[in-house]
Design a protein around this motif. Structure first.
Motif, PDB file in Angstrom:
ATOM      1  N   LYS A   1       0.741  -1.283  -0.053  1.00 23.76           N
ATOM      2  CA  LYS A   1      -0.115   0.013   0.235  1.00 23.76           C
ATOM      3  C   LYS A   1       0.887   1.176   0.067  1.00 23.76           C
ATOM      4  O   LYS A   1       0.268   2.269   0.500  1.00 23.76           O
ATOM      5  CB  LYS A   1      -0.844  -0.024   1.309  1.00 23.76           C
ATOM      6  CG  LYS A   1      -2.174  -1.211   1.376  1.00 23.76           C
ATOM      7  CD  LYS A   1      -2.938  -1.579   2.243  1.00 23.76           C
ATOM      8  CE  LYS A   1      -3.569  -2.627   2.134  1.00 23.76           C
ATOM      9  NZ  LYS A   1      -3.036  -3.810   2.280  1.00 23.76           N
ATOM     10  N   GLU A   2       2.237   1.241  -0.436  1.00 22.12           N
ATOM     11  CA  GLU A   2       2.930   2.401  -0.473  1.00 22.12           C
ATOM     12  C   GLU A   2       2.363   3.310  -1.325  1.00 22.12           C
ATOM     13  O   GLU A   2       2.180   2.965  -2.511  1.00 22.12           O
ATOM     14  CB  GLU A   2       4.294   1.851  -0.799  1.00 22.12           C
ATOM     15  CG  GLU A   2       5.361   2.999  -0.643  1.00 22.12           C
ATOM     16  CD  GLU A   2       6.881   2.664  -0.975  1.00 22.12           C
ATOM     17  OE1 GLU A   2       7.629   3.454  -1.140  1.00 22.12           O
ATOM     18  OE2 GLU A   2       6.975   1.541  -0.959  1.00 22.12           O
ATOM     19  N   GLY A   3       2.269   4.563  -1.071  1.00 24.02           N
ATOM     20  CA  GLY A   3       1.868   5.656  -2.329  1.00 24.02           C
ATOM     21  C   GLY A   3       0.484   5.685  -2.340  1.00 24.02           C
ATOM     22  O   GLY A   3      -0.010   6.648  -3.052  1.00 24.02           O
ATOM     23  N   LEU A   4      -0.151   4.757  -1.462  1.00 26.22           N
ATOM     24  CA  LEU A   4      -1.559   4.786  -1.723  1.00 26.22           C
ATOM     25  C   LEU A   4      -2.490   6.327  -1.212  1.00 26.22           C
ATOM     26  O   LEU A   4      -3.326   6.521  -1.949  1.00 26.22           O
ATOM     27  CB  LEU A   4      -2.316   3.645  -0.824  1.00 26.22           C
ATOM     28  CG  LEU A   4      -3.889   3.659  -0.791  1.00 26.22           C
ATOM     29  CD1 LEU A   4      -4.564   3.438  -2.196  1.00 26.22           C
ATOM     30  CD2 LEU A   4      -4.253   2.270  -0.057  1.00 26.22           C
ATOM     31  N   GLU A   5      -1.924   6.795  -0.223  1.00 26.73           N
ATOM     32  CA  GLU A   5      -2.486   7.906   0.289  1.00 26.73           C
ATOM     33  C   GLU A   5      -2.417   9.140  -0.649  1.00 26.73           C
ATOM     34  O   GLU A   5      -3.704   9.791  -1.095  1.00 26.73           O
ATOM     35  CB  GLU A   5      -1.738   8.384   1.512  1.00 26.73           C
ATOM     36  CG  GLU A   5      -2.474   9.677   2.370  1.00 26.73           C
ATOM     37  CD  GLU A   5      -1.583  10.346   3.403  1.00 26.73           C
ATOM     38  OE1 GLU A   5      -2.073  11.152   4.271  1.00 26.73           O
ATOM     39  OE2 GLU A   5      -0.615   9.437   3.874  1.00 26.73           O
TER      40      GLU A   5
ATOM     41  N   ALA B   1     -13.578  10.419  -8.592  1.00 28.69           N
ATOM     42  CA  ALA B   1     -13.750   8.996  -8.792  1.00 28.69           C
ATOM     43  C   ALA B   1     -14.381   8.314  -7.602  1.00 28.69           C
ATOM     44  O   ALA B   1     -14.139   8.731  -6.637  1.00 28.69           O
ATOM     45  CB  ALA B   1     -12.345   8.467  -9.072  1.00 28.69           C
ATOM     46  N   GLU B   2     -15.093   7.411  -7.739  1.00 31.50           N
ATOM     47  CA  GLU B   2     -15.482   6.413  -6.987  1.00 31.50           C
ATOM     48  C   GLU B   2     -14.505   5.538  -6.697  1.00 31.50           C
ATOM     49  O   GLU B   2     -14.044   4.716  -7.541  1.00 31.50           O
ATOM     50  CB  GLU B   2     -17.144   5.884  -7.426  1.00 31.50           C
ATOM     51  CG  GLU B   2     -17.587   4.877  -6.243  1.00 31.50           C
ATOM     52  CD  GLU B   2     -18.621   4.075  -6.700  1.00 31.50           C
ATOM     53  OE1 GLU B   2     -19.449   3.346  -6.152  1.00 31.50           O
ATOM     54  OE2 GLU B   2     -19.022   3.912  -8.258  1.00 31.50           O
ATOM     55  N   LEU B   3     -14.446   4.994  -5.193  1.00 31.86           N
ATOM     56  CA  LEU B   3     -13.203   4.109  -4.965  1.00 31.86           C
ATOM     57  C   LEU B   3     -13.857   2.924  -4.673  1.00 31.86           C
ATOM     58  O   LEU B   3     -14.990   2.615  -3.582  1.00 31.86           O
ATOM     59  CB  LEU B   3     -12.587   4.659  -3.835  1.00 31.86           C
ATOM     60  CG  LEU B   3     -11.893   5.763  -3.976  1.00 31.86           C
ATOM     61  CD1 LEU B   3     -10.977   6.176  -2.798  1.00 31.86           C
ATOM     62  CD2 LEU B   3     -11.036   5.914  -5.137  1.00 31.86           C
ATOM     63  N   VAL B   4     -13.556   1.745  -5.355  1.00 31.41           N
ATOM     64  CA  VAL B   4     -14.245   0.210  -4.830  1.00 31.41           C
ATOM     65  C   VAL B   4     -12.994  -0.458  -4.528  1.00 31.41           C
ATOM     66  O   VAL B   4     -11.974  -0.234  -5.097  1.00 31.41           O
ATOM     67  CB  VAL B   4     -15.002  -0.227  -6.090  1.00 31.41           C
ATOM     68  CG1 VAL B   4     -15.417  -1.581  -5.758  1.00 31.41           C
ATOM     69  CG2 VAL B   4     -15.925   0.824  -6.739  1.00 31.41           C
TER      70      VAL B   4
ATOM     71  N   LYS C   1      -7.701   0.370   4.827  1.00 32.71           N
ATOM     72  CA  LYS C   1      -6.908   1.423   4.656  1.00 32.71           C
ATOM     73  C   LYS C   1      -7.339   2.649   4.111  1.00 32.71           C
ATOM     74  O   LYS C   1      -7.068   3.790   4.678  1.00 32.71           O
ATOM     75  CB  LYS C   1      -5.480   0.976   4.045  1.00 32.71           C
ATOM     76  CG  LYS C   1      -4.489   2.032   3.939  1.00 32.71           C
ATOM     77  CD  LYS C   1      -4.014   2.343   5.076  1.00 32.71           C
ATOM     78  CE  LYS C   1      -2.617   3.334   4.942  1.00 32.71           C
ATOM     79  NZ  LYS C   1      -1.934   3.579   6.165  1.00 32.71           N
ATOM     80  N   LEU C   2      -8.148   2.558   3.065  1.00 28.43           N
ATOM     81  CA  LEU C   2      -8.844   3.663   2.295  1.00 28.43           C
ATOM     82  C   LEU C   2      -9.741   4.560   3.584  1.00 28.43           C
ATOM     83  O   LEU C   2      -9.795   5.787   3.515  1.00 28.43           O
ATOM     84  CB  LEU C   2      -9.442   3.367   1.157  1.00 28.43           C
ATOM     85  CG  LEU C   2      -8.461   2.991   0.134  1.00 28.43           C
ATOM     86  CD1 LEU C   2      -9.534   2.339  -0.938  1.00 28.43           C
ATOM     87  CD2 LEU C   2      -7.818   4.217  -0.640  1.00 28.43           C
ATOM     88  N   ARG C   3     -10.497   3.652   4.279  1.00 30.14           N
ATOM     89  CA  ARG C   3     -11.447   4.353   5.190  1.00 30.14           C
ATOM     90  C   ARG C   3     -10.388   5.121   6.346  1.00 30.14           C
ATOM     91  O   ARG C   3     -10.839   6.178   6.648  1.00 30.14           O
ATOM     92  CB  ARG C   3     -12.172   3.219   5.725  1.00 30.14           C
ATOM     93  CG  ARG C   3     -13.033   2.715   4.805  1.00 30.14           C
ATOM     94  CD  ARG C   3     -14.385   1.918   5.506  1.00 30.14           C
ATOM     95  NE  ARG C   3     -15.296   1.600   4.435  1.00 30.14           N
ATOM     96  CZ  ARG C   3     -15.090   0.165   3.918  1.00 30.14           C
ATOM     97  NH1 ARG C   3     -14.381  -0.637   4.356  1.00 30.14           N
ATOM     98  NH2 ARG C   3     -16.115  -0.102   2.973  1.00 30.14           N
ATOM     99  N   GLU C   4      -9.457   4.611   6.810  1.00 32.34           N
ATOM    100  CA  GLU C   4      -8.510   4.887   7.799  1.00 32.34           C
ATOM    101  C   GLU C   4      -8.072   6.468   7.393  1.00 32.34           C
ATOM    102  O   GLU C   4      -7.899   7.361   8.110  1.00 32.34           O
ATOM    103  CB  GLU C   4      -7.347   4.000   8.123  1.00 32.34           C
ATOM    104  CG  GLU C   4      -7.707   2.797   9.013  1.00 32.34           C
ATOM    105  CD  GLU C   4      -6.522   1.955   8.941  1.00 32.34           C
ATOM    106  OE1 GLU C   4      -5.630   2.367   8.475  1.00 32.34           O
ATOM    107  OE2 GLU C   4      -7.005   0.965   9.768  1.00 32.34           O
ATOM    108  N   LEU C   5      -7.808   6.546   5.915  1.00 26.48           N
ATOM    109  CA  LEU C   5      -7.342   7.816   5.328  1.00 26.48           C
ATOM    110  C   LEU C   5      -8.661   8.773   5.083  1.00 26.48           C
ATOM    111  O   LEU C   5      -8.323   9.866   4.530  1.00 26.48           O
ATOM    112  CB  LEU C   5      -6.771   7.363   3.884  1.00 26.48           C
ATOM    113  CG  LEU C   5      -5.493   6.620   3.666  1.00 26.48           C
ATOM    114  CD1 LEU C   5      -5.081   6.320   2.618  1.00 26.48           C
ATOM    115  CD2 LEU C   5      -4.494   7.554   4.632  1.00 26.48           C
ATOM    116  N   GLY C   6      -9.718   8.444   5.511  1.00 27.08           N
ATOM    117  CA  GLY C   6     -11.021   9.184   5.297  1.00 27.08           C
ATOM    118  C   GLY C   6     -11.772   9.355   4.267  1.00 27.08           C
ATOM    119  O   GLY C   6     -12.522  10.359   3.922  1.00 27.08           O
TER     120      GLY C   6
END
Length: 528
Positions: A17-21, A32-35, A43-48
């Motif tokens: 997940k490096e660079g995902l933020e 964009a909608e994230l799926v 991890k995406l939810r933790e990023l808000g």
């Protein structure tokens, strides 16, 4: 002007997940909608970010320990549908399949799992199925879908989105090419493990080989040839992964010659301080001594003419005194496991000299295979990792070699293994005295090596060539006694060779008549 295709829905599934933020923030910023799945969604939810679970998209939960989660028509239909195709569009409407414009995937860490020493069941579970399926689907449909498999491309994707609001077809083509290369390499690693690691099959029916480009080179063997350096996924310490401390760009020939020097040097991994000098992939001087500086002087004395513009490799941390001695002649590349500050400072004045630090020296007995292309095919063979000791030698002459002659025989034999055939190597007191390489007959190799030894004696003002009282190694048997007699003329007192010629008796008789000691190894070391 190129059309920049917007991204409305992205499927993200990452093990790394490096660079995902930063990527996720850019995608959301552009609407964009994230799926996503499992740990990535968390991890995406933790990023808000708001995230739609794949299970919500498909109407099916993840099942079978996560083996089945993205293998569904609503995933692959959304990726593979050609947007301008009316039948595809009708099928999407009929089955409530929404388009997916980008897939961001990296695969289960199969190779890392194998390298960790994991058990077979764990290795099998780290064979990714859903990931490669999505990658291939998105790459095939690159006309409508962007496939992002390399975190190194995240910044470029963000730049395209921020600069133009979408991705061009040319950019998607580039991403698709990388994606297919990734799945090919991934499958190559899996097939190799099944063949070599799981079933012990060294030469399987199909052999897949994958490597990653490390650098493009200025040219190949000659300026009209293009070239690049590629590195396979798992490598031993060596030239390809070395750190270049200084010097101009490495050429194809530099790398090839440096590898030859380093390969020979590995034979002395655990030996005394040793220096190897190579020119055009052949050693032209090798010596072991109490210090690298002394070993350098002894190696150089073997053939100082050929050493000009050569490659030097050492088996110890390079020190300043040795480095300063090396700079007294023109040298293309110096290879060492490490170098101290004094050595680096000595080389700094020679801005074109390349210094390569490998960090370690590989085991000369390591397994592996070598590859050579031929017209219409590839030749693969096991590495020549065979070694002999004094206990392996068979004395075949009336006179047995002295302890020193045995040492010199083994030294010469080790060097001969790395000289192009037909190879003849004279050695004395832990240093090469003369090297004859690549001749069409063994007699000429013996004579050329002796000529070089005579020239060295003249250059250094010695009373006699170092071939006098030396031990001589032949990489294959003497088919006639003439090659051996040429070594006698050069002053050799002991011979090491494989044996096995139909004229062995004739050669042994010639050795006995000359008062030589001769030993057989029972193996040869052709190097073509």
């Amino acid at each position: 002007m190129q059309d920049h295709k917007p991204i409305t829905r992205v499927l993200i599934s990452l093990s790394d997940k490096e660079g995902l933020e930063d990527l996720a923030a850019a995608l959301v910023r552009h609407g964009a909608e994230l799926v996503s799945t499992g740990g990535t969604a968390k991890k995406l939810r933790e990023l808000g970010h708001e995230v739609r679970d794949v299970s919500e998209l498909t109407g099916f939960p993840e099942m079978m320990d996560g083996r089945v989660k993205t293998l569904h028509p609503k995933v692959h239909g959304g990726i593979l549908a050609v947007r301008a195709n009316e039948e595809h569009a009708a099928a999407m409407d009929a089955h409530d399949i929404g388009p997916i414009d980008m897939v961001v995937v990296n695969l289960y860490p199969f190779e890392a799992t194998v390298m960790s020493g994991a058990d077979r069941d764990t290795i099998i579970e780290n064979i990714d199925i859903g990931g490669p399926s999505m990658v291939r689907s998105a790459a095939k449909n690159h006309g409508d879908v962007a496939i992002v498999t390399d975190p190194a491309d995240y910044d470029a994707v963000i730049g395209e989105l921020d600069g133009h609001g979408g991705l061009t077809l040319e950019f998607r083509k580039m991403l698709a090419a990388k994606a297919f290369a990734l799945t090919a390499a991934y499958d190559a690693a899996i097939s190799s493990w099944f063949a070599f690691g799981d079933q012990g099959e060294a030469y399987p029916h199909r052999r897949a080989i994958a490597a990653t480009k490390a650098m493009e080179l200025r040219y190949g063997e000659n300026p009209h040839q293009k070239a690049a350096l590629y590195i396979p996924q798992a490598v031993a310490p060596g030239i390809a992964g070395a750190t270049q401390v200084q010097g101009k760009e490495l050429s194809y020939n530099n790398l090839n010659d440096a590898d030859a020097a380093f390969d020979l040097l590995s034979e002395f991994k655990d030996g005394p301080p040793t220096v190897v000098i190579v020119k055009h992939a052949n050693p032209c001087g090798v010596a072991s001594a109490d210090s690298l500086e002394e070993a350098w002087a002894q190696a150089l004395a073997c053939d100082s003419v050929s050493a000009f513009g050569g490659i030097v490799a050492v088996n110890r941390t390079l020190d300043g005194a040795t480095a300063r001695a090396i700079t007294e002649i023109f040298t293309e590349v110096v290879v060492a496991p490490d170098a101290d500050d004094d050595a680096k400072a000595a080389f700094a004045a020679k801005k074109n000299l390349r210094l390569l630090l490998t960090g370690a020296i590989p085991d000369p007995r390591r397994p592996g295979q070598t590859m050579k292309p031929i017209a219409g095919g590839l030749l693969l063979q096991d590495r020549d990792n065979a070694m002999v000791s004094a206990n392996d030698l068979k004395v075949v002459t009336k006179r047995a070699p002295t302890d020193q002659e045995v040492k010199d025989c083994l030294f010469a034999w080790t060097v001969a293994k790395h000289v192009k055939s037909n190879a003849i190597v004279y050695a004395k007191d832990g240093a090469t005295a003369g090297i004859g390489a690549g001749q069409m007959n063994r007699r000429d190799s013996a004579r050329i090596a002796a000529i070089k030894a005579k020239e060295a004696a003249e250059t250094y003002g010695w009373d006699q060539p170092r071939t006098v009282g030396s031990s001589v190694a032949s990489d294959a048997f003497f088919p006639f006694s003439d090659g051996l007699l040429a070594a006698v003329e050069a002053g050799a007192s002991a011979v090491i060779q494989p044996g096995g010629s139909i004229r062995d008796d004739e050669v042994i008789a010639a050795a006995d008549e000359a008062g030589l000691a001769m030993v057989f190894t029972g193996m040869r070391h052709f190097r073509h």
